[in-house]
Design an enzyme around this catalytic site. Sequence first.
Site, mmCIF file in Angstrom:
data_model
loop_
_atom_site.group_PDB
_atom_site.id
_atom_site.type_symbol
_atom_site.label_atom_id
_atom_site.label_comp_id
_atom_site.label_asym_id
_atom_site.label_seq_id
_atom_site.Cartn_x
_atom_site.Cartn_y
_atom_site.Cartn_z
ATOM 1 N N ASN A 139 -6.205 6.675 -5.979
ATOM 2 C CA ASN A 139 -5.976 5.301 -5.527
ATOM 3 C C ASN A 139 -4.501 4.970 -5.745
ATOM 4 O OD1 ASN A 139 -5.933 2.591 -4.995
ATOM 5 N ND2 ASN A 139 -7.177 1.983 -6.776
ATOM 6 N N TRP A 140 -3.781 4.950 -4.640
ATOM 7 C CA TRP A 140 -2.336 4.707 -4.756
ATOM 8 C C TRP A 140 -1.986 3.243 -4.998
ATOM 9 C CZ3 TRP A 140 1.184 8.023 -1.051
ATOM 10 C CH2 TRP A 140 1.133 9.351 -1.480
ATOM 11 N N HIS A 167 -12.659 -3.676 -6.723
ATOM 12 C CA HIS A 167 -11.750 -3.176 -7.769
ATOM 13 C C HIS A 167 -11.348 -4.344 -8.672
ATOM 14 C CE1 HIS A 167 -8.320 -1.435 -9.799
ATOM 15 N NE2 HIS A 167 -8.734 -0.247 -9.383
ATOM 16 N N SER A 209 -6.865 5.372 -16.693
ATOM 17 C CA SER A 209 -5.956 6.269 -17.416
ATOM 18 C C SER A 209 -6.411 7.734 -17.405
ATOM 19 C CB SER A 209 -5.752 5.777 -18.857
ATOM 20 O OG SER A 209 -5.130 4.507 -18.857
ATOM 21 N N GLY A 240 -5.488 6.429 -10.646
ATOM 22 C CA GLY A 240 -4.376 5.614 -10.145
ATOM 23 C C GLY A 240 -3.059 6.346 -10.298
HETATM 24 P P1 13P Z 1 -4.868 4.250 -13.656
HETATM 25 O O1 13P Z 1 -5.373 5.664 -13.413
HETATM 26 O O2 13P Z 1 -3.443 4.061 -13.296
HETATM 27 O O3 13P Z 1 -5.237 3.783 -15.011
HETATM 28 O O4 13P Z 1 -5.664 3.308 -12.609
HETATM 29 C C1 13P Z 1 -7.045 3.425 -12.541
HETATM 30 C C2 13P Z 1 -7.530 2.686 -11.362
HETATM 31 O O5 13P Z 1 -7.499 1.468 -11.330
HETATM 32 C C3 13P Z 1 -7.996 3.462 -10.226
HETATM 33 O O6 13P Z 1 -8.642 2.650 -9.287
#
Ligand code: 13P
Length: 261
Positions: free
Chosen positions: A10-11, A96, A212, A233
Amino acid sequence: MTRTQLVMANWKQQGSEPALKHWLSEVSVPDLAKLSRVLCVPLPYLAALRQQRATLQSPVLAGAQLVSAWSGGAYTGEVSAAMLREFGVAYTLVGHSERRQWLQETADSRRAQLAALWQQGITPVLCVGETAAQHQQGQTFAVLWQQLAEVLDPQPAPGPLVLAYEPVFAIGSGQPLSAPDAQQVHQQLRQLLQHWYSAADCQQIRILYGGSVNSNNAAEYLRYPDIDGVLVGSGSLKADSFNTLCRAIAAVNTSQCVALP
Ligand code: 13P
């Protein structure tokens, strides 16, 4: 029962067209027999993604991060599920926590988004998760129940569904929920789903962990029986780390899986 593992990138509101082209030219994973990969780009990049996907040796499916609750009409700025389908979108995120928090999306809107996606044959990825305060107060189960019930009651439409469990405090914090803790929540989620789906259908629904996740910790999650993939992310923005992450997951074999009592 075998659920195909799913790794979703998910960018968010990040990237650029050159960055996408570079990412796609670098992305490679040899053995993908049991692993699907999806890239959720910002909407303007869907055309470039469609064009370049056709030339890829190892497949990456197209994903979107949002969809309109309306099927079409005079709704300035909205993008319908039918438009997403035109660009080959296979999966779309719904609910989300960043959209819940910053864009005031309502339960009614989420319900309508799910219906719109199912109507176009796109698989919704429903994101659920509790805040830090709710977690500390032991409200995880109640929050997840509420987040499922508000969109699945009284009966979900007959379409495929993926769940993504993303505890809000783990997103972007560098402090992921541990894999054993995530497994516990995923197991509860699968049990909750039995309120709306048959036991057999619940075994088919994939539940991803997000928050994370990176190339160092991703494989650990996949060792647990109710964790079917990850939603990533910032760890997905660079193709080489994403490749490492996918390889690590693909290398988890059944002998490394944690057997629950
Ligand atoms: P991170 O991997 O940057 O913590 O983001 C997670 C996220 O919200 C994916 O949708």
